[in-house]
Design a protein around this motif. Structure first.
Motif, short mmCIF file in Angstrom:
data_model
loop_
_atom_site.label_atom_id
_atom_site.label_comp_id
_atom_site.label_asym_id
_atom_site.label_seq_id
_atom_site.Cartn_x
_atom_site.Cartn_y
_atom_site.Cartn_z
N LEU A 111 0.84 -1.20 0.00
CA LEU A 111 0.00 0.00 0.00
C LEU A 111 0.87 1.25 0.00
CD1 LEU A 111 -2.99 0.78 0.06
CD2 LEU A 111 -2.88 0.81 2.54
N SER A 114 2.51 1.46 -3.62
CA SER A 114 1.53 1.70 -4.68
C SER A 114 0.98 3.12 -4.64
CB SER A 114 0.37 0.70 -4.57
OG SER A 114 0.82 -0.60 -4.79
N THR A 147 -5.82 2.42 -3.96
CA THR A 147 -5.20 1.10 -3.87
C THR A 147 -5.92 0.23 -2.85
OG1 THR A 147 -3.05 2.08 -4.41
CG2 THR A 147 -3.04 -0.13 -3.46
#
Length: 272
Positions: A111, A114, A147
């Motif tokens: 996370l 991204s 995300t």
């Protein structure tokens, strides 16, 4: 919880990831020592050492041939799989805790990267400008929330195909990883070929056994792809990933030309 941590400052992410990593490292060291104890001291086996004779007893190390080892390479490439400690009280709970921690760590770091990747792509005009926003803590809020929302798709899959969802996701992740490493290895070959002998001698770190090691690594990655075609649950990745690459290629061709790289705020890119 993980999304909230990533929306906070980077110190919160680093602190959580430190403890996740510590649990994994302690578990690896502990399981290695415990394994040696089972083999040589008989821990969990009535103080009767298990020994190493299973390597040659009962038809030897590969009683059913090499096929099982070859097929296991796919999941080994993705991650270290389950570990079973026979006869150790509470072992299942310990291993489940470690696996859950590893999953949360992967979620946390994935996370983190991204969200920032989407942010940087937006700054480079290679992604939607929508993701080019930071919150008051300096975190790319829109990239992280987007995300996290996409990751909820895995929860939906878990309800639709619970017995296959792990293989589906791991196969796609495996192909993505293989793609990244293939690009890295090919880039390294191109880099070395572009250098003259005097420049190569000045390299701070030279690839051991180059070029044999590089081509062996590429061969191994190709072998994993071939093996995936023999596993029905993993064939979906060999269909989905090429389609995704085509979409990315077409997107790069039709995207509108924006500011050049020289006009990008590289200071913000580096800081995030």
């Amino acid at each position: 919880m993980i999304t909230t941590i990533n929306l906070a400052n980077i110190k919160a992410f680093g602190e959580v990831e430190f403890w996740f990593a510590l649990i994994k490292v302690v578990a690896i060291i502990g399981m290695s020592l415990l394994g040696l104890g089972i083999i040589f001291l008989g821990i969990g086996n009535g103080v009767q050492p298990v020994g190493l004779d299973n390597l040659w007893s009962h038809r030897g190390f590969m009683p059913n041939g090499i096929k099982g080892i070859l097929m296991s390479l796919v999941l080994v490439t993705f991650s270290c799989g389950e570990v079973e400690l026979v006869g150790i009280p509470g072992a299942a709970y310990i291993i489940n805790l470690v696996i859950l921690t590893a999953a949360l760590s992967a979620f946390n770091s994935g996370l983190f990267s991204s969200g920032r990747m989407l942010y940087n792509l937006s700054l480079q005009n290679n992604g939607p400008k929508y993701f080019g926003k930071l919150n008051e803590n300096g975190s790319p809020i829109r990239g992280i929330l987007f995300t996290s929302l996409i990751l909820l798709f895995a929860v939906v899959l878990n309800y639709i195909v619970p017995e296959k969802v792990f293989m589906y996701i791991s196969s796609v992740a495996t192909v993505a990883m293989i793609t990244s490493w293939t690009i890295i290895l090919i880039t390294q070959i191109k880099f070395r070929k572009s250098k003259i002998k005097q420049e190569i001698e000045k390299l701070a770190f030279e690839m051991p056994l180059y070029p044999v090691s590089t081509y062996l690594a590429l061969t191994f990655l190709a072998l994993v792809i071939v093996l995936m075609s023999f596993i029905s649950e993993m064939r979906i990745a060999l269909i989905v990933v090429p389609i995704w690459f085509i979409i990315l290629y077409l997107g790069s061709k039709i995207k509108k030309r924006g500011p050049t790289a020289s006009s990008i705020d590289m200071e913000n890119v580096i800081q995030t």
